[in-house]
Design a protein around this motif. Structure first.
Motif, PDB file in Angstrom:
ATOM      1  N   VAL A 289       0.844  -1.190   0.000  1.00  0.00           N
ATOM      2  CA  VAL A 289       0.000   0.000   0.000  1.00  0.00           C
ATOM      3  C   VAL A 289       0.880   1.241   0.000  1.00  0.00           C
ATOM      4  CG1 VAL A 289      -2.222  -0.880   0.804  1.00  0.00           C
ATOM      5  CG2 VAL A 289      -0.396  -0.621   2.429  1.00  0.00           C
ATOM      6  N   GLY A 290       0.604   2.219   0.882  1.00  0.00           N
ATOM      7  CA  GLY A 290       1.268   3.501   0.735  1.00  0.00           C
ATOM      8  C   GLY A 290       2.646   3.591   1.352  1.00  0.00           C
ATOM      9  N   ILE A 291       3.402   4.526   0.815  1.00  0.00           N
ATOM     10  CA  ILE A 291       4.710   4.857   1.364  1.00  0.00           C
ATOM     11  C   ILE A 291       4.934   6.348   1.171  1.00  0.00           C
ATOM     12  CG2 ILE A 291       5.869   4.314  -0.827  1.00  0.00           C
ATOM     13  CD1 ILE A 291       8.283   3.410   0.768  1.00  0.00           C
TER      14      ILE A 291
ATOM     15  N   TYR B 170      -3.625   9.141   3.989  1.00  0.00           N
ATOM     16  CA  TYR B 170      -3.123  10.048   2.954  1.00  0.00           C
ATOM     17  C   TYR B 170      -3.372   9.467   1.561  1.00  0.00           C
ATOM     18  CZ  TYR B 170       0.993   6.939   3.407  1.00  0.00           C
ATOM     19  OH  TYR B 170       1.833   5.848   3.500  1.00  0.00           O
ATOM     20  N   PRO B 171      -3.570  10.337   0.569  1.00  0.00           N
ATOM     21  CA  PRO B 171      -3.729   9.880  -0.814  1.00  0.00           C
ATOM     22  C   PRO B 171      -2.381   9.485  -1.403  1.00  0.00           C
ATOM     23  CG  PRO B 171      -3.813  12.266  -0.741  1.00  0.00           C
ATOM     24  CD  PRO B 171      -3.720  11.794   0.680  1.00  0.00           C
TER      25      PRO B 171
ATOM     26  N   ARG C 218      -9.241   9.987  -5.005  1.00  0.00           N
ATOM     27  CA  ARG C 218      -7.821   9.631  -4.952  1.00  0.00           C
ATOM     28  C   ARG C 218      -7.703   8.182  -4.466  1.00  0.00           C
ATOM     29  NH1 ARG C 218      -7.701  13.750  -7.228  1.00  0.00           N
ATOM     30  NH2 ARG C 218      -6.533  15.657  -6.785  1.00  0.00           N
ATOM     31  N   LEU C 219      -6.668   7.504  -4.912  1.00  0.00           N
ATOM     32  CA  LEU C 219      -6.318   6.241  -4.276  1.00  0.00           C
ATOM     33  C   LEU C 219      -5.812   6.598  -2.887  1.00  0.00           C
ATOM     34  CD1 LEU C 219      -5.956   3.181  -4.383  1.00  0.00           C
ATOM     35  CD2 LEU C 219      -3.673   3.566  -5.360  1.00  0.00           C
ATOM     36  N   THR C 220      -6.530   6.187  -1.870  1.00  0.00           N
ATOM     37  CA  THR C 220      -6.288   6.670  -0.508  1.00  0.00           C
ATOM     38  C   THR C 220      -5.776   5.549   0.378  1.00  0.00           C
ATOM     39  OG1 THR C 220      -8.034   8.320  -0.782  1.00  0.00           O
ATOM     40  CG2 THR C 220      -7.354   7.806   1.481  1.00  0.00           C
ATOM     41  N   ASN C 221      -4.636   5.774   0.980  1.00  0.00           N
ATOM     42  CA  ASN C 221      -3.993   4.822   1.881  1.00  0.00           C
ATOM     43  C   ASN C 221      -4.416   5.085   3.316  1.00  0.00           C
ATOM     44  OD1 ASN C 221      -1.522   2.900   2.462  1.00  0.00           O
ATOM     45  ND2 ASN C 221      -1.318   4.617   3.874  1.00  0.00           N
TER      46      ASN C 221
END
Length: 415
Positions: A44-46, A215-216, A226-229
């Motif tokens: 997922v997000g970084i 966060y997006p 937005r792809l949201t993490n």
């Protein structure tokens, strides 16, 4: 006549791939060995901080990164009710020359995987090539590689960038106490979601029970999304508990596991419960690190990134520190004899990263949430009546200075 310097890199993650690109830019030949057969867009997000983005921009990667990520404009810390404790502009919005980028980890990994194949040649980036051992013969390293093409690769140096479960670290430190778990479990996911706060803001919220990171990380399916993490984490065990077995990392979790946690959040700008419920895949894994090492280098072998300094994922620092490792090491290998380069690299980077590992164990800048939660667990009317600006600034800015991404003194922050 001896051939030009050749560096073998074990690990095709963010640190190893960045090192390979930097060595190539400096005219040093390298081979990147990745244990996985192929790199899949998992995770997922970084967040990647300005001092690390500066180094990636130096590789002409910023346009590609902008295409798949979001330039973070603002970071806010809040309590579980969404009341702001501290807010500050980030990246170029906060006075840095370079942006802070929020990106899907799998997309970043894929982008970094494809780029060295284009620049270095396909044979220089090898999948299904797991390091199994090495031998130092004079001033040469013979690296044993298993997988589709078992072979021995001869190099001037071997760099272990093979992650928290590093094979090379285990060889160098057979008596290492292993992975440490602090008892905190993380659940996380990413989903296409309506924009909040301009579509480029990051929020960390919570209380003494649970915290949320939100966060997006990329463009959405429509201009309004937005792809949201999101990450929710909480302590579920004592810090002395042994870490879960390796095979239980990155398991799929369920909404029911986190329902009591997400129900605590009452953020006015987003329905956290609905966000988590709408996420198709929820991953869970323990918050772990490793003890700082007394040394990284033995003759022609050294460590980089998580293999050298795994740290708790607070303060958006793990990948950024690996990129800084790569810059330091590539500069030294391009300008000094191998042995000297590895020694100077260790002397420069080991103390700095060890400090970040230790600091992350007591919490990163999100400790401002704990401070306020302890004094005002049910919320507040005025945060300045709960904690002074100096107290909050000391926590947030002190960590930024430690990790090397301090906001310029003329930048504005507000509570």
């Amino acid at each position: 006549m001896r051939s030009p310097m050749h560096i073998a890199i074990a690990g095709g993650g963010i640190g190893g791939l960045t090192l390979g690109l930097m060595l190539h830019q400096r005219g040093v030949r390298c081979t990147i060995l990745e244990a996985a057969a192929e790199v899949k867009p998992l995770g997922v997000g970084i967040n990647t901080l300005p001092h690390a983005i500066r180094e990636l921009a130096g590789l002409d990667l910023l346009p590609g990164l902008d295409a798949i990520g979001i330039r973070t404009r603002q970071l806010s810390y809040a309590n579980h009710l969404g009341q702001t404790i501290w807010s500050e502009p980030r990246g170029i919005f906060g006075g840095h020359e370079w942006p802070q980028l929020s990106i899907h980890r799998g997309r970043l990994q894929g982008f970094l995987w494809e780029t060295p194949q284009e620049r270095l040649g396909a044979d220089a980036v090898r999948g299904n090539a797991r390091l199994t051992g090495f031998e130092q013969v004079g001033d040469r390293i013979l690296a044993s590689v298993g997988g589709t093409r078992p072979q021995t690769i001869e190099a001037d140096a071997l760099v272990g960038a093979d992650g928290i479960h590093s094979t090379l670290r285990a060889i160098l430190f057979p008596d290492d106490p292993g992975i440490r778990w602090n008892g905190i479990q993380m659940w996380r996911g990413a989903v296409d979601w309506p924009i909040f706060d301009g579509g480029d803001a990051m929020v960390i919220a919570g209380d003494a029970v649970a915290k949320l990171v939100l966060y997006p990380i990329g463009p959405g399916e429509t201009p309004q999304t937005r792809l949201t993490n999101w990450v929710v984490y909480a302590r579920i065990a004592d810090a002395s508990s042994p870490p879960p077995a390796r095979e239980s990392w990155s398991q799929l979790g369920s909404f029911d596991e986190i329902r009591p946690l997400v129900e605590r959040f009452r953020l006015p700008f987003i329905d956290v419960e609905a966000l988590a419920r709408a996420t198709a895949q929820i991953f869970k894994y323990p918050m772990c690190d490793r003890d700082p090492l007394p040394w990284w280098t033995r003759e022609g072998v050294t460590l980089l990134g998580d293999a050298a300094h795994s740290m708790y994922p607070v303060g958006s620092n793990g990948a950024s520190q690996a990129i800084l490792d790569a810059r330091c090491l590539s500069d030294l290998l391009a300008s000094r004899p191998v042995g000297e380069a590895l020694r100077v690299y260790e002397a420069e980077r080991l103390p700095k990263t060890a400090d970040v590992v230790r600091s992350n164990r007591i919490g990163g800048p999100e400790r401002v949430i704990d401070l306020v939660a302890a004094r005002a667990p049910d919320g507040f009317d005025d945060v300045s009546a709960v904690a002074t600006q100096d107290e909050l600034a000391a926590t947030v800015r002190g960590y930024a200075s430690l990790a090397g991404f301090a906001v310029p003194t003329n930048a504005k922050s507000q509570a």
